[in-house]
Design an enzyme around this catalytic site. Structure first.
Site, PDB file in Angstrom:
ATOM      1  N   PRO A 185     -50.921  15.663 -43.773  1.00 37.63           N
ATOM      2  CA  PRO A 185     -51.829  15.749 -44.920  1.00 37.63           C
ATOM      3  C   PRO A 185     -52.994  14.837 -44.933  1.00 37.63           C
ATOM      4  CG  PRO A 185     -49.716  14.917 -45.973  1.00 37.63           C
ATOM      5  CD  PRO A 185     -49.486  15.214 -44.272  1.00 37.63           C
ATOM      6  N   GLU A 200     -42.190  10.292 -44.634  1.00 38.37           N
ATOM      7  CA  GLU A 200     -43.555   9.735 -45.072  1.00 38.37           C
ATOM      8  C   GLU A 200     -44.350   9.635 -43.648  1.00 38.37           C
ATOM      9  OE1 GLU A 200     -44.351   9.172 -48.063  1.00 38.37           O
ATOM     10  OE2 GLU A 200     -42.622   9.965 -48.597  1.00 38.37           O
ATOM     11  N   ARG A 258     -53.851  33.961 -31.240  1.00 39.11           N
ATOM     12  CA  ARG A 258     -54.511  35.068 -31.224  1.00 39.11           C
ATOM     13  C   ARG A 258     -56.025  35.154 -30.490  1.00 39.11           C
ATOM     14  NH1 ARG A 258     -57.507  35.659 -35.385  1.00 39.11           N
ATOM     15  NH2 ARG A 258     -57.384  37.699 -35.864  1.00 39.11           N
ATOM     16  N   ASP A 287     -63.258  38.614 -37.453  1.00 36.06           N
ATOM     17  CA  ASP A 287     -62.763  37.724 -38.378  1.00 36.06           C
ATOM     18  C   ASP A 287     -63.320  36.957 -39.422  1.00 36.06           C
ATOM     19  OD1 ASP A 287     -60.119  38.348 -36.816  1.00 36.06           O
ATOM     20  OD2 ASP A 287     -60.279  36.132 -35.964  1.00 36.06           O
TER      21      ASP A 287
HETATM   22 CL1  6GU Z   1     -50.312  19.215 -41.428  1.00 30.40          CL
HETATM   23  N1  6GU Z   1     -48.336  18.218 -42.892  1.00 30.40           N
HETATM   24  C1  6GU Z   1     -47.794  17.945 -43.936  1.00 30.40           C
HETATM   25  N2  6GU Z   1     -46.458  17.430 -44.055  1.00 30.40           N
HETATM   26  N3  6GU Z   1     -48.304  18.411 -45.105  1.00 30.40           N
HETATM   27  C2  6GU Z   1     -49.419  18.829 -45.252  1.00 30.40           C
HETATM   28  C3  6GU Z   1     -50.201  19.439 -44.077  1.00 30.40           C
HETATM   29  C4  6GU Z   1     -49.402  18.942 -42.741  1.00 30.40           C
HETATM   30  N4  6GU Z   1     -51.293  19.782 -44.189  1.00 30.40           N
HETATM   31  C5  6GU Z   1     -51.589  20.012 -45.456  1.00 30.40           C
HETATM   32  N5  6GU Z   1     -50.170  19.406 -46.085  1.00 30.40           N
END
Ligand code: 6GU
Length: 233
Positions: free
Chosen positions: A88, A115, A160, A175
C-alpha cells in the site's frame, strides 16, 4: 511473457488458471509460475517473519527466504526480470503502468503479508545488474491483508494487453482509461431485447446511423466521467 509469483498462500493464485489469464497460459502466450515462500525457510517451523527492529506492531518478512527464492527464480530465467513488490505504500498501479509492464519479458511478483518485506530486499534487487529493477506498487488507497489480491489484479490487467490475448473484436484500444484523447470512462452498453421491464434501449443505438451513434457514445462517456470521476475530466 513470463510471470513468477511468490507467496506463502500459493493456493490464493489458483484463479490464474481460469478465464482470460488461464486461456493465455494454455495458448502459450503467458508462462505463470507460482512459488511457495515457505519452501525457502530453513528452520523446522518454516518461519518467514520476525519482529520489527525499533519496535511496533506486527511482524516483518525476513530477507533470507526472499533472497533464496528470488535468486532461484533468476537462475531459471533468460532475461533480467523486473521485481514487483505489491504494497500500500508503493506507486499507484494504473493503466499506463499496465501498458509499460506488458512489454516486459519477465516479471517477478513478491507477495508480502504482515507489515511487509524487510526493506533490504527492494534495495538489494534494485542494485543487481542481472535484474531489470524494482517497483513497489499499490493498487489503490485501501489496505489489503497481503499482496496476493493485488498480484491477481496486476496480472489480469497486464495479460490482456499482451498481443494475441484479446481477440480483435475485444481490442484494448476501446478500454476505459485507454483513449489518448477523449473521456477516461466508457459509457453505458445495451444488448437485446430492445425493451426489458418497460426500459427501452436508446433509439439512437437502433438507428443504424454510425455518425450519430459515435457522437452519442462520446457524450455519454463525457457525462459519466464528469459525474463519477471529476478528477479525470
Ligand atoms: Cl499492492 N498490497 C497491500 N497489502 N495492500 C494494498 C495494496 C497492495 N494496494 C492497496 N492496498
Amino acid at each position: 511473457m513470463r510471470i513468477d509469483i511468490v507467496s506463502i498462500f500459493p493456493d490464493y493464485l489458483a484463479a490464474l488458471g481460469l478465464s482470460l489469464v488461464g486461456k493465455a497460459r494454455d495458448a502459450g502466450l503467458l508462462d505463470v509460475r507460482v512459488h511457495d515462500l515457505r519452501k525457502y525457510a530453513t528452520d523446522k517451523h518454516r518461519t518467514v517473519d520476525d519482529t520489527p527492529y525499533g519496535g511496533g506492531p506486527g511482524m516483518v518478512m525476513m530477507p533470507e527466504p526472499w533472497g533464496a527464492v528470488l535468486d532461484d527464480i533468476r537462475k531459471t530465467s533468460t532475461a533480467a526480470p523486473l521485481l514487483i513488490i505489491p504494497t500500500p505504500s508503493g506507486n499507484r498501479f494504473d493503466q499506463p503502468m499496465a501498458v509499460e509492464l506488458s512489454s516486459a519479458d519477465h516479471l517477478v511478483i513478491a507477495c508480502g503479508r504482515y507489515e511487509g518485506i524487510d526493506a533490504r530486499i527492494a534495495e538489494h534487487y534494485a542494485a543487481r545488474e542481472d535484474w531489470a529493477g524494482v517497483r513497489e506498487v499499490s493498487i489503490g488507497d485501501y489496505v489489503l491483508a497481503g499482496g496476493e489480491a493485488a498480484a491477481l489484479v496486476m496480472v489480469e490487467a497486464v495479460a490482456r494487453l499482451i498481443p494475441g490475448v484479446l481477440g480483435n473484436a475485444e481490442s484494448a484500444a476501446d478500454d476505459s482509461f485507454s483513449k489518448v484523447d477523449g473521456p477516461a470512462l466508457e459509457g453505458p452498453v445495451f444488448t437485446k431485447p430492445p425493451t426489458w421491464r418497460d426500459l427501452d434501449v436508446p433509439d439512437v443505438l437502433l438507428s443504424g446511423d454510425h455518425g450519430r451513434i459515435a457522437a452519442w457514445r462520446k457524450e455519454q462517456a463525457q457525462r459519466r466521467t464528469h459525474e463519477r470521476r471529476p478528477d479525470l475530466s
